[in-house]
Write a protein that holds these residues in place. Structure first.
Motif, PDB file in Angstrom:
ATOM      1  N   GLY A  59       0.825  -1.211   0.000  1.00 30.47           N
ATOM      2  CA  GLY A  59       0.000   0.000   0.000  1.00 30.47           C
ATOM      3  C   GLY A  59       0.858   1.260   0.000  1.00 30.47           C
ATOM      4  N   ARG A  60       1.950   1.205   0.767  1.00 33.59           N
ATOM      5  CA  ARG A  60       2.844   2.378   0.809  1.00 33.59           C
ATOM      6  C   ARG A  60       3.522   2.590  -0.540  1.00 33.59           C
ATOM      7  NH1 ARG A  60       6.690   1.750   5.728  1.00 33.59           N
ATOM      8  NH2 ARG A  60       7.817   3.258   4.485  1.00 33.59           N
ATOM      9  N   LEU A  61       3.968   1.513  -1.201  1.00 38.97           N
ATOM     10  CA  LEU A  61       4.607   1.642  -2.516  1.00 38.97           C
ATOM     11  C   LEU A  61       3.634   2.184  -3.548  1.00 38.97           C
ATOM     12  CD1 LEU A  61       6.796  -1.580  -2.733  1.00 38.97           C
ATOM     13  CD2 LEU A  61       7.546   0.771  -2.423  1.00 38.97           C
ATOM     14  N   SER A  62       2.390   1.746  -3.488  1.00 39.77           N
ATOM     15  CA  SER A  62       1.381   2.209  -4.431  1.00 39.77           C
ATOM     16  C   SER A  62       1.127   3.710  -4.233  1.00 39.77           C
ATOM     17  CB  SER A  62       0.094   1.410  -4.254  1.00 39.77           C
ATOM     18  OG  SER A  62      -0.882   1.876  -5.154  1.00 39.77           O
ATOM     19  N   ALA A  63       1.007   4.157  -2.998  1.00 43.31           N
ATOM     20  CA  ALA A  63       0.773   5.571  -2.708  1.00 43.31           C
ATOM     21  C   ALA A  63       1.976   6.416  -3.117  1.00 43.31           C
ATOM     22  CB  ALA A  63       0.466   5.753  -1.228  1.00 43.31           C
ATOM     23  N   LEU A  64       3.165   5.899  -2.896  1.00 47.40           N
ATOM     24  CA  LEU A  64       4.377   6.610  -3.288  1.00 47.40           C
ATOM     25  C   LEU A  64       4.464   6.749  -4.810  1.00 47.40           C
ATOM     26  CD1 LEU A  64       7.019   7.903  -2.330  1.00 47.40           C
ATOM     27  CD2 LEU A  64       8.071   5.644  -2.463  1.00 47.40           C
ATOM     28  N   ARG A  73       2.016   9.439  -5.900  1.00 50.32           N
ATOM     29  CA  ARG A  73       2.550  10.749  -5.519  1.00 50.32           C
ATOM     30  C   ARG A  73       3.675  11.176  -6.471  1.00 50.32           C
ATOM     31  NH1 ARG A  73       3.532  10.455   0.507  1.00 50.32           N
ATOM     32  NH2 ARG A  73       5.511   9.705  -0.247  1.00 50.32           N
ATOM     33  N   ASN A  74       4.561  10.266  -6.837  1.00 47.53           N
ATOM     34  CA  ASN A  74       5.651  10.569  -7.770  1.00 47.53           C
ATOM     35  C   ASN A  74       5.119  10.906  -9.164  1.00 47.53           C
ATOM     36  OD1 ASN A  74       7.578  10.253  -5.831  1.00 47.53           O
ATOM     37  ND2 ASN A  74       8.111   8.152  -6.415  1.00 47.53           N
ATOM     38  N   LEU A  75       4.087  10.187  -9.576  1.00 42.77           N
ATOM     39  CA  LEU A  75       3.488  10.463 -10.880  1.00 42.77           C
ATOM     40  C   LEU A  75       2.857  11.851 -10.904  1.00 42.77           C
ATOM     41  CD1 LEU A  75       2.768   9.455 -13.702  1.00 42.77           C
ATOM     42  CD2 LEU A  75       0.663   8.505 -12.741  1.00 42.77           C
ATOM     43  N   ILE A  76       2.145  12.207  -9.867  1.00 39.82           N
ATOM     44  CA  ILE A  76       1.541  13.552  -9.780  1.00 39.82           C
ATOM     45  C   ILE A  76       2.630  14.614  -9.768  1.00 39.82           C
ATOM     46  CG2 ILE A  76       0.211  15.091  -8.291  1.00 39.82           C
ATOM     47  CD1 ILE A  76      -1.466  12.616  -7.467  1.00 39.82           C
ATOM     48  N   GLY A  77       3.688  14.371  -9.035  1.00 39.63           N
ATOM     49  CA  GLY A  77       4.808  15.323  -8.995  1.00 39.63           C
ATOM     50  C   GLY A  77       5.465  15.500 -10.356  1.00 39.63           C
ATOM     51  N   ALA A  78       5.628  14.403 -11.095  1.00 38.80           N
ATOM     52  CA  ALA A  78       6.230  14.477 -12.428  1.00 38.80           C
ATOM     53  C   ALA A  78       5.343  15.269 -13.390  1.00 38.80           C
ATOM     54  CB  ALA A  78       6.482  13.070 -12.971  1.00 38.80           C
ATOM     55  N   VAL A  79       4.028  15.062 -13.310  1.00 40.94           N
ATOM     56  CA  VAL A  79       3.090  15.801 -14.164  1.00 40.94           C
ATOM     57  C   VAL A  79       3.137  17.291 -13.829  1.00 40.94           C
ATOM     58  CG1 VAL A  79       0.641  16.153 -14.707  1.00 40.94           C
ATOM     59  CG2 VAL A  79       1.592  13.838 -14.636  1.00 40.94           C
TER      60      VAL A  79
END
Length: 169
Positions: free
Chosen positions: A3-8, A11-17
């Protein structure tokens, strides 16, 4: 753990966008104007075909004459450098005279040469001919070129380097 890896990952994808959008905005707002300014120094606003008349900047432009001289037109001036020729282009310009600086630049498609300044090898202007865009009359530009140069066009450029009109020779 999963669950933590999925949330991370989300979050990384949103940050990249967000970073990509911010980079696009910065490039568009800051570099867009600089790119447009550069583009005007390379691409002419108007191209006038050989022997034709064209309009640019509320004025009508046409090549009046092109002369090639193998000696200095001034009897008291220095000789031309070895391997060079003077090309004198007279431009017929009609319309309102603008109080601005302009330059003549000639090209053979690969190289560019700026017109000689006053006091160089330029022939003295005759009546009704000037080398200043801020004065009425025909415009005369003189270029000191290598003998092997075959000019294909002459540009009238503004003070900032933008090409007002390209006159094909």
């Amino acid at each position: 753990m999963r669950g933590r890896l999925s949330a991370l990952w989300v979050r990384n994808l949103i940050g990249a966008v967000v970073a990509a959008i911010a980079t696009g905005v910065i490039i568009t707002t800051i570099l867009g104007d600089q790119w447009a300014t550069y583009r005007h120094t390379v691409v002419p606003a108007t191209v006038v075909a050989k022997g034709q008349t064209g309009s640019a900047g509320d004025q009508t432009w046409k090549i009046d004459s092109v002369k090639h001289l193998n000696r200095n037109p001034l009897s008291y001036g220095p000789e031309l450098p070895a391997g060079t020729v003077l090309t004198v282009v007279t431009v017929d310009r009609s319309g309102p005279v603008k109080d601005e600086v302009c330059y003549g630049v000639i090209t053979d498609g690969e190289r560019r040469w700026k017109a000689e300044n006053i006091g160089g090898f330029s022939p003295p202007p005759t009546d009704g001919v000037t080398s200043l865009c801020s004065q009425p009359g025909l415009l005369q530009f003189t270029f000191l070129l290598p003998k092997d140069a075959v000019p294909t066009a002459m540009d009238i450029t503004a003070f900032d380097g933008s090409i007002t009109v390209r006159l094909l020779l």
